[in-house]
Motif scaffolding. Structure first.
Motif, PDB file in Angstrom:
ATOM      1  N   ILE A  12       2.908 -10.552   8.632  1.00 31.89           N
ATOM      2  CA  ILE A  12       2.086 -10.029   7.546  1.00 31.89           C
ATOM      3  C   ILE A  12       2.047 -11.087   6.457  1.00 31.89           C
ATOM      4  O   ILE A  12       3.088 -11.601   6.038  1.00 31.89           O
ATOM      5  CB  ILE A  12       2.680  -8.721   6.969  1.00 31.89           C
ATOM      6  CG1 ILE A  12       2.924  -7.694   8.070  1.00 31.89           C
ATOM      7  CG2 ILE A  12       1.792  -8.180   5.865  1.00 31.89           C
ATOM      8  CD1 ILE A  12       1.689  -7.177   8.748  1.00 31.89           C
ATOM      9  N   LEU A  13       0.844 -11.411   6.000  1.00 33.71           N
ATOM     10  CA  LEU A  13       0.662 -12.405   4.940  1.00 33.71           C
ATOM     11  C   LEU A  13       0.081 -11.730   3.703  1.00 33.71           C
ATOM     12  O   LEU A  13      -0.856 -10.938   3.809  1.00 33.71           O
ATOM     13  CB  LEU A  13      -0.277 -13.519   5.399  1.00 33.71           C
ATOM     14  CG  LEU A  13       0.090 -14.268   6.678  1.00 33.71           C
ATOM     15  CD1 LEU A  13      -1.010 -15.249   7.056  1.00 33.71           C
ATOM     16  CD2 LEU A  13       1.410 -14.986   6.517  1.00 33.71           C
ATOM     17  N   GLU A  20       8.385 -11.369   3.491  1.00 30.71           N
ATOM     18  CA  GLU A  20       9.717 -11.303   4.084  1.00 30.71           C
ATOM     19  C   GLU A  20      10.321  -9.915   3.904  1.00 30.71           C
ATOM     20  O   GLU A  20      10.072  -9.245   2.908  1.00 30.71           O
ATOM     21  CB  GLU A  20      10.617 -12.365   3.463  1.00 30.71           C
ATOM     22  CG  GLU A  20      10.143 -13.769   3.764  1.00 30.71           C
ATOM     23  CD  GLU A  20      11.067 -14.836   3.215  1.00 30.71           C
ATOM     24  OE1 GLU A  20      12.191 -14.493   2.802  1.00 30.71           O
ATOM     25  OE2 GLU A  20      10.659 -15.997   3.203  1.00 30.71           O
ATOM     26  N   GLY A  21      11.095  -9.504   4.867  1.00 33.03           N
ATOM     27  CA  GLY A  21      11.795  -8.234   4.793  1.00 33.03           C
ATOM     28  C   GLY A  21      10.939  -7.025   5.115  1.00 33.03           C
ATOM     29  O   GLY A  21      11.352  -5.897   4.867  1.00 33.03           O
ATOM     30  N   LEU A  22       9.764  -7.247   5.692  1.00 30.53           N
ATOM     31  CA  LEU A  22       8.877  -6.123   5.991  1.00 30.53           C
ATOM     32  C   LEU A  22       9.511  -5.215   7.038  1.00 30.53           C
ATOM     33  O   LEU A  22       9.971  -5.667   8.084  1.00 30.53           O
ATOM     34  CB  LEU A  22       7.516  -6.618   6.483  1.00 30.53           C
ATOM     35  CG  LEU A  22       6.499  -5.516   6.774  1.00 30.53           C
ATOM     36  CD1 LEU A  22       6.045  -4.865   5.473  1.00 30.53           C
ATOM     37  CD2 LEU A  22       5.321  -6.069   7.533  1.00 30.53           C
ATOM     38  N   HIS A  23       9.544  -3.952   6.747  1.00 29.07           N
ATOM     39  CA  HIS A  23      10.077  -2.948   7.667  1.00 29.07           C
ATOM     40  C   HIS A  23       8.934  -2.265   8.418  1.00 29.07           C
ATOM     41  O   HIS A  23       9.014  -2.058   9.618  1.00 29.07           O
ATOM     42  CB  HIS A  23      10.909  -1.933   6.878  1.00 29.07           C
ATOM     43  CG  HIS A  23      11.548  -0.892   7.714  1.00 29.07           C
ATOM     44  ND1 HIS A  23      10.978   0.327   7.945  1.00 29.07           N
ATOM     45  CD2 HIS A  23      12.722  -0.887   8.383  1.00 29.07           C
ATOM     46  CE1 HIS A  23      11.767   1.039   8.711  1.00 29.07           C
ATOM     47  NE2 HIS A  23      12.837   0.324   8.999  1.00 29.07           N
ATOM     48  N   SER A  24       7.849  -1.914   7.692  1.00 25.73           N
ATOM     49  CA  SER A  24       6.714  -1.281   8.363  1.00 25.73           C
ATOM     50  C   SER A  24       5.439  -1.406   7.533  1.00 25.73           C
ATOM     51  O   SER A  24       5.488  -1.601   6.320  1.00 25.73           O
ATOM     52  CB  SER A  24       7.001   0.200   8.643  1.00 25.73           C
ATOM     53  OG  SER A  24       7.128   0.909   7.442  1.00 25.73           O
ATOM     54  N   THR A  75      -2.588  -7.260 -10.294  1.00 32.78           N
ATOM     55  CA  THR A  75      -3.368  -8.343  -9.714  1.00 32.78           C
ATOM     56  C   THR A  75      -3.826  -7.989  -8.307  1.00 32.78           C
ATOM     57  O   THR A  75      -3.055  -7.449  -7.515  1.00 32.78           O
ATOM     58  CB  THR A  75      -2.498  -9.624  -9.651  1.00 32.78           C
ATOM     59  OG1 THR A  75      -1.940  -9.857 -10.937  1.00 32.78           O
ATOM     60  CG2 THR A  75      -3.309 -10.821  -9.225  1.00 32.78           C
ATOM     61  N   GLY A  76      -5.059  -8.325  -7.980  1.00 27.15           N
ATOM     62  CA  GLY A  76      -5.581  -8.112  -6.647  1.00 27.15           C
ATOM     63  C   GLY A  76      -5.062  -9.160  -5.686  1.00 27.15           C
ATOM     64  O   GLY A  76      -4.665 -10.260  -6.082  1.00 27.15           O
ATOM     65  N   PHE A  77      -5.055  -8.830  -4.410  1.00 24.91           N
ATOM     66  CA  PHE A  77      -4.569  -9.758  -3.393  1.00 24.91           C
ATOM     67  C   PHE A  77      -5.218  -9.434  -2.059  1.00 24.91           C
ATOM     68  O   PHE A  77      -5.897  -8.417  -1.907  1.00 24.91           O
ATOM     69  CB  PHE A  77      -3.037  -9.680  -3.269  1.00 24.91           C
ATOM     70  CG  PHE A  77      -2.511  -8.330  -2.845  1.00 24.91           C
ATOM     71  CD1 PHE A  77      -2.214  -8.055  -1.523  1.00 24.91           C
ATOM     72  CD2 PHE A  77      -2.308  -7.327  -3.785  1.00 24.91           C
ATOM     73  CE1 PHE A  77      -1.739  -6.812  -1.139  1.00 24.91           C
ATOM     74  CE2 PHE A  77      -1.818  -6.083  -3.409  1.00 24.91           C
ATOM     75  CZ  PHE A  77      -1.528  -5.827  -2.083  1.00 24.91           C
ATOM     76  N   GLN A  78      -5.025 -10.324  -1.091  1.00 28.20           N
ATOM     77  CA  GLN A  78      -5.491 -10.084   0.265  1.00 28.20           C
ATOM     78  C   GLN A  78      -4.274  -9.945   1.170  1.00 28.20           C
ATOM     79  O   GLN A  78      -3.301 -10.694   1.047  1.00 28.20           O
ATOM     80  CB  GLN A  78      -6.372 -11.209   0.784  1.00 28.20           C
ATOM     81  CG  GLN A  78      -6.910 -10.905   2.179  1.00 28.20           C
ATOM     82  CD  GLN A  78      -7.733 -12.018   2.766  1.00 28.20           C
ATOM     83  OE1 GLN A  78      -7.379 -13.183   2.635  1.00 28.20           O
ATOM     84  NE2 GLN A  78      -8.823 -11.671   3.420  1.00 28.20           N
ATOM     85  N   LEU A  79      -4.339  -8.999   2.065  1.00 26.88           N
ATOM     86  CA  LEU A  79      -3.269  -8.743   3.022  1.00 26.88           C
ATOM     87  C   LEU A  79      -3.829  -9.009   4.415  1.00 26.88           C
ATOM     88  O   LEU A  79      -4.916  -8.526   4.749  1.00 26.88           O
ATOM     89  CB  LEU A  79      -2.817  -7.283   2.904  1.00 26.88           C
ATOM     90  CG  LEU A  79      -1.706  -6.820   3.813  1.00 26.88           C
ATOM     91  CD1 LEU A  79      -0.386  -7.435   3.377  1.00 26.88           C
ATOM     92  CD2 LEU A  79      -1.599  -5.307   3.769  1.00 26.88           C
ATOM     93  N   VAL A  80      -3.116  -9.805   5.196  1.00 26.85           N
ATOM     94  CA  VAL A  80      -3.551 -10.115   6.560  1.00 26.85           C
ATOM     95  C   VAL A  80      -2.404  -9.798   7.512  1.00 26.85           C
ATOM     96  O   VAL A  80      -1.286 -10.293   7.333  1.00 26.85           O
ATOM     97  CB  VAL A  80      -3.964 -11.600   6.702  1.00 26.85           C
ATOM     98  CG1 VAL A  80      -4.328 -11.922   8.145  1.00 26.85           C
ATOM     99  CG2 VAL A  80      -5.122 -11.928   5.776  1.00 26.85           C
TER     100      VAL A  80
END
Length: 132
Positions: A12-13, A20-24, A75-80
């Motif tokens: 996930i970006l 880092e540390g993404l669980h779900s 702040t807005g962001f993009q998730l990939v």
């Protein structure tokens, strides 16, 4: 045969940086709709569709300084999400990419139990989701 994604080989970006540390990760696409009723009947005759948004949650072990910064700054962001499938021990080619555009964090909650590590849940909304 179904495509089975492997969490261990997926990434996930957030704005191009690994989270880092993404669980779900969980999300749903929500489309407003209104039933058009028939006069003199208890049945609908059509459906009118409206705004479509994406609502999701990122659960991170302990906390994410990057997501905390985005929440505080509004702040807005993009998730990939680069999802991969694995076959046995070896990871095969990338199976799908989900891109979430114009994301904003809406809330965060924290939880910890006696048997595990702390988890922080970040709730986000997105203008759209694209499958690439």
């Amino acid at each position: 045969m179904p495509t089975i994604f492997s969490a261990n080989s997926s990434s996930i970006l957030v704005d191009g940086e690994p989270l880092e540390g993404l669980h779900s990760l969980a999300f749903r696409v929500v489309t407003e709709r209104e039933d058009i009723r028939a006069i003199g009947s208890d049945e609908r005759i059509d459906v009118s569709f409206g705004l479509r948004t994406v609502q999701g949650e990122l659960v991170v072990r302990s906390a994410s300084p990057k997501l905390n910064q985005l929440l505080e700054g509004r702040t807005g962001f993009q998730l990939v999400a680069n999802l991969s499938k694995s076959k046995g021990i070896q990871t095969t080619d990338q199976a799908a990419t989900y891109a979430f555009d114009q994301c904003f964090l809406e809330s965060k909650s924290f939880g910890m139990d006696a048997g595990g590590t702390a988890l922080t849940t970040y709730v986000f909304s997105s203008t759209r989701m694209r499958v690439e």
